[in-house]
Design an enzyme around this catalytic site. Structure first.
Site, short mmCIF file in Angstrom:
data_model
loop_
_atom_site.label_atom_id
_atom_site.label_comp_id
_atom_site.label_asym_id
_atom_site.label_seq_id
_atom_site.Cartn_x
_atom_site.Cartn_y
_atom_site.Cartn_z
N TYR A 1 -0.04 9.45 4.11
CA TYR A 1 -0.06 8.49 5.22
C TYR A 1 -1.49 8.31 5.72
O TYR A 1 -2.18 9.27 6.03
CB TYR A 1 0.84 9.00 6.36
CG TYR A 1 0.81 8.11 7.60
CD1 TYR A 1 1.25 6.80 7.54
CD2 TYR A 1 0.33 8.60 8.81
CE1 TYR A 1 1.22 5.99 8.66
CE2 TYR A 1 0.30 7.80 9.94
CZ TYR A 1 0.75 6.49 9.86
OH TYR A 1 0.72 5.70 10.97
N ILE A 2 -1.94 7.07 5.73
CA ILE A 2 -3.28 6.75 6.23
C ILE A 2 -3.14 6.32 7.69
O ILE A 2 -2.44 5.36 8.00
CB ILE A 2 -3.93 5.60 5.42
CG1 ILE A 2 -3.87 5.88 3.90
CG2 ILE A 2 -5.36 5.33 5.88
CD1 ILE A 2 -4.73 7.01 3.43
N GLU B 1 3.23 8.19 -0.78
CA GLU B 1 1.77 8.16 -0.62
C GLU B 1 1.39 9.01 0.58
O GLU B 1 2.18 9.17 1.51
CB GLU B 1 1.30 6.72 -0.32
CG GLU B 1 1.44 5.74 -1.46
CD GLU B 1 1.06 4.31 -1.07
OE1 GLU B 1 0.97 3.47 -1.95
OE2 GLU B 1 0.86 4.06 0.15
N VAL C 1 -0.15 -17.58 3.51
CA VAL C 1 -0.22 -18.33 4.77
C VAL C 1 -1.68 -18.45 5.23
O VAL C 1 -2.13 -19.53 5.63
CB VAL C 1 0.62 -17.63 5.87
CG1 VAL C 1 0.44 -18.32 7.22
CG2 VAL C 1 2.09 -17.57 5.49
N ASN D 1 -0.23 -9.63 -4.02
CA ASN D 1 0.63 -10.78 -3.74
C ASN D 1 0.32 -11.87 -4.75
O ASN D 1 -0.83 -12.28 -4.90
CB ASN D 1 0.41 -11.29 -2.33
CG ASN D 1 0.71 -10.22 -1.30
OD1 ASN D 1 1.68 -9.47 -1.45
ND2 ASN D 1 -0.11 -10.10 -0.29
N HIS E 1 -5.93 -3.57 7.50
CA HIS E 1 -5.37 -4.30 6.37
C HIS E 1 -6.44 -5.29 5.92
O HIS E 1 -6.72 -6.26 6.61
CB HIS E 1 -4.08 -5.02 6.78
CG HIS E 1 -3.53 -5.96 5.74
ND1 HIS E 1 -2.25 -5.86 5.26
CD2 HIS E 1 -4.09 -7.00 5.08
CE1 HIS E 1 -2.05 -6.79 4.35
NE2 HIS E 1 -3.14 -7.51 4.23
N ARG F 1 1.02 -15.06 -4.91
CA ARG F 1 1.26 -16.41 -4.38
C ARG F 1 0.03 -16.85 -3.58
O ARG F 1 -0.84 -16.04 -3.29
CB ARG F 1 2.46 -16.37 -3.42
CG ARG F 1 2.20 -15.40 -2.25
CD ARG F 1 3.26 -15.41 -1.17
NE ARG F 1 2.81 -14.65 -0.01
CZ ARG F 1 2.93 -13.35 0.15
NH1 ARG F 1 3.47 -12.62 -0.79
NH2 ARG F 1 2.47 -12.75 1.24
N LYS G 1 1.98 -10.96 10.24
CA LYS G 1 0.60 -11.19 10.68
C LYS G 1 0.58 -12.15 11.84
O LYS G 1 1.38 -13.09 11.91
CB LYS G 1 -0.23 -11.74 9.50
CG LYS G 1 -0.42 -10.69 8.42
CD LYS G 1 -0.95 -11.26 7.13
CE LYS G 1 -0.96 -10.17 6.06
NZ LYS G 1 -1.04 -10.74 4.70
N LYS H 1 7.96 4.91 0.54
CA LYS H 1 8.06 3.46 0.34
C LYS H 1 9.08 3.12 -0.75
O LYS H 1 9.20 3.85 -1.73
CB LYS H 1 6.70 2.87 -0.05
CG LYS H 1 5.64 2.99 1.04
CD LYS H 1 4.34 2.32 0.62
CE LYS H 1 3.33 2.38 1.77
NZ LYS H 1 2.06 1.69 1.43
C1 MV4 Z 1 0.78 2.34 4.55
C2 MV4 Z 1 0.23 2.69 5.80
C3 MV4 Z 1 -0.39 3.92 5.90
N1 MV4 Z 1 -0.44 4.74 4.84
N2 MV4 Z 1 0.69 3.20 3.51
C4 MV4 Z 1 2.97 -1.67 5.93
C5 MV4 Z 1 3.59 -2.75 5.11
C6 MV4 Z 1 3.42 -2.34 3.69
N3 MV4 Z 1 2.91 -3.41 2.92
C7 MV4 Z 1 2.53 -1.17 3.70
N4 MV4 Z 1 2.27 -0.80 5.06
C8 MV4 Z 1 1.57 0.31 5.36
N5 MV4 Z 1 1.40 1.18 4.34
C9 MV4 Z 1 0.11 4.37 3.68
N6 MV4 Z 1 0.04 5.22 2.65
C10 MV4 Z 1 0.36 1.78 6.84
C11 MV4 Z 1 1.05 0.59 6.64
C12 MV4 Z 1 1.16 -0.25 7.79
C13 MV4 Z 1 0.51 -1.47 7.86
C14 MV4 Z 1 -0.25 -1.94 6.80
C15 MV4 Z 1 -0.87 -3.15 6.89
C16 MV4 Z 1 -0.78 -3.89 8.04
C17 MV4 Z 1 -0.02 -3.44 9.09
C18 MV4 Z 1 0.62 -2.25 9.02
C19 MV4 Z 1 1.38 -1.81 10.10
C20 MV4 Z 1 2.02 -0.61 10.02
C21 MV4 Z 1 1.92 0.16 8.86
#
Ligand code: MV4
Length: 450
Positions: A202-203, A200, A295, A290, A208, A292, A237, A158
């Site tokens: 990967y999850i 990080e 939405v 965030n 979310h 702010r 979203k 990231k």
């Molecule tokens: C992640 C993840 C899985 N593992 N981090 C996407 C946007 C950014 N704010 C962080 N995101 C993610 N981070 C780790 N370590 C999966 C995502 C992600 C995701 C997160 C929230 C909502 C939708 C998503 C769609 C794809 C990936």
């Protein structure tokens, strides 16, 4: 309390803020671009001032123009809404310097949370669980690979200045790491002029989950429960709801306490959101904060009964929070659908143009936040969101039924919208079952992901 507020935004959120001010007896100043002369926020505010040409860089992002307008119109405070300057630390700082109240947290907090690796480190030190990974950011491919091997693949790469998926890559193993790291880093340098990256674990297929928090100038911090925003498309979203089907009362309490702890750790003030990833085993990890109003704030308003915009204005003017944590009571279930001017069959291509006919639904538990009206021309310069349709029912089943009914009633003619796509989601059995992770659209609507 403020006498006059300038709203540094457009569209439905500007309208939403103007209405809150009017209810509170506060005068409003709209700012508008040349493309927004006939926009609802321009027409609805007590006063309106043009701040420049249609491109947002010359209008809604033009700090000097907006500050000059605030001074000229004798407004004491600026509400930035979301997007545009809402998370711009320099703008918040300039407001402070001009003795204008910025309705949001301080510049230093915006700055701290805008730096994602610094936010992560701050939260680690505060005892907030973060995704397993490095504590310090990385800059070179070599130090990144060493860290990735320590974390164990797959890893998420990231950008520290990223967000919304920009400068983000998954690496499944040593073989693909170098290329992914360098691509992510290049994207970050190009987009944010910053090569700072962090890693990080990967999850896989998380949810979310984000917690709404609200804080006043006296150190009082409350949370208003969660929103499940897992249904996204390319990090935008699509549909949000509260509460989440994945969260028990016990988990809500633990996550809520963690969100409050996170906000207190940085001395937070005003409205904020703590984003978590929730994995399959219900482990939760801080992802981002965030700084702010968001939405999707109406789903929280519907289940909590609070007016978050009014609360933002009150605490910015120096009042204490109007409720304590014990007084917060989450009731029923709320869903929000974002209605956009776009064509889902053409890869969700934006479809600006003139709206020839609008009908909005209503009735018990149905809320419509929008700036559109008959013969309104949707400009091509800004984002494509036209309307937020929000419903509140006694439980999820009733909320789903209300949303289906409301979606079916909406008429927007003259331009393409995602109304039918939203209806398909609401009618899908996986949605009904609450089987909604961040891969929902890819999994159940692959035909829209080509
Ligand atoms: C992640 C993840 C899985 N593992 N981090 C996407 C946007 C950014 N704010 C962080 N995101 C993610 N981070 C780790 N370590 C999966 C995502 C992600 C995701 C997160 C929230 C909502 C939708 C998503 C769609 C794809 C990936």
């Amino acid at each position: 309390m403020f006498d006059k507020i300038l709203i540094a935004n457009r569209g439905e959120i500007a309208v939403r803020i103007i209405r809150a001010c009017r209810e509170m007896g506060i005068k409003t100043v709209a700012v508008y671009s040349e493309a927004d002369r006939d926009s609802l926020h321009t027409l609805l505010a007590d006063e309106a001032i043009c701040i420049g040409p249609a491109p947002s860089g010359q209008s809604y992002l033009n700090m000097e123009r907006i500050l000059a307008a605030t001074v000229a119109m004798k407004a004491e405070a600026i509400h930035p809404g979301f997007g545009f300057l809402s998370e711009n630390a320099r703008f918040a700082e300039l407001c402070e310097k001009c003795s204008i109240a910025f309705i949001g947290p301080s510049a230093s907090i915006i700055n701290k949370m805008g730096n994602k690796s610094e936010a992560r480190k701050t939260m680690m030190e505060a005892g907030v669980p973060v995704v397993p990974g490095g504590k310090e950011p990385v800059h070179t491919t070599e130090e990144a690979l060493t860290l990735a091997k320590k974390i164990g693949f797959p890893v998420m790469i990231k950008a520290s200045s990223g967000g919304g998926g920009k400068g983000m890559r998954i690496s499944y193993g040593e073989e693909d790491f170098e290329a992914n790291f360098q691509n992510a880093q290049m994207e970050s340098v190009k987009g944010f002029s910053d090569d700072t990256m962090y890693l990080e674990k990967y999850i896989e297929k998380p949810r979310h989950i984000e917690f709404q928090i609200m804080a006043d100038k006296y150190g009082n911090v409350i949370h208003l429960g969660e929103r499940d925003c897992s249904i996204q498309r390319r990090h935008q979203k699509v549909l949000e709801e509260s509460p989440s089907v994945a969260i028990s009362k016990e988990l809500r309490q633990r996550m809520g306490e963690t969100a409050v702890k996170a906000a207190k750790a940085v001395g937070y003030e005003n409205a904020g959101t703590i984003e978590f990833l929730l994995d399959k085993d219900k482990n939760f990890y801080f992802m981002e904060m965030n700084t702010r109003i968001q939405v999707e704030h109406p789903v929280t308003e519907m289940v909590s009964g609070l007016d978050l915009i009014k609360e933002q204005i009150r605490v910015a003017s120096g009042e204490a929070l109007s409720v304590s944590q014990e007084q917060v009571c989450i009731q029923g279930h709320a869903i929000e659908c974002r209605i956009n001017a776009e064509n889902p069959a053409k890869n969700f291509m934006p479809c600006p143009g003139t709206i020839t006919n609008v009908h909005t639904p209503g009735g018990n538990g149905v809320r419509v936040d929008t700036h559109i009206y008959n013969d309104y021309k949707v400009p091509a310069n800004y984002d494509s969101m036209l309307m937020k349709l929000i419903v509140h029912g006694k439980d999820r089943e009733e909320a789903i039924a209300k949303m289906r009914s409301a979606l079916g009633e909406v008429i927007i003619e003259g331009i393409d919208t995602n109304l039918d796509f939203q209806f398909e989601i609401l009618c899908h059995s996986a949605y009904e079952n609450g089987d909604t992770d961040t891969h929902f659209i890819q999994t159940y609507f692959p035909e829209y992901c080509k």
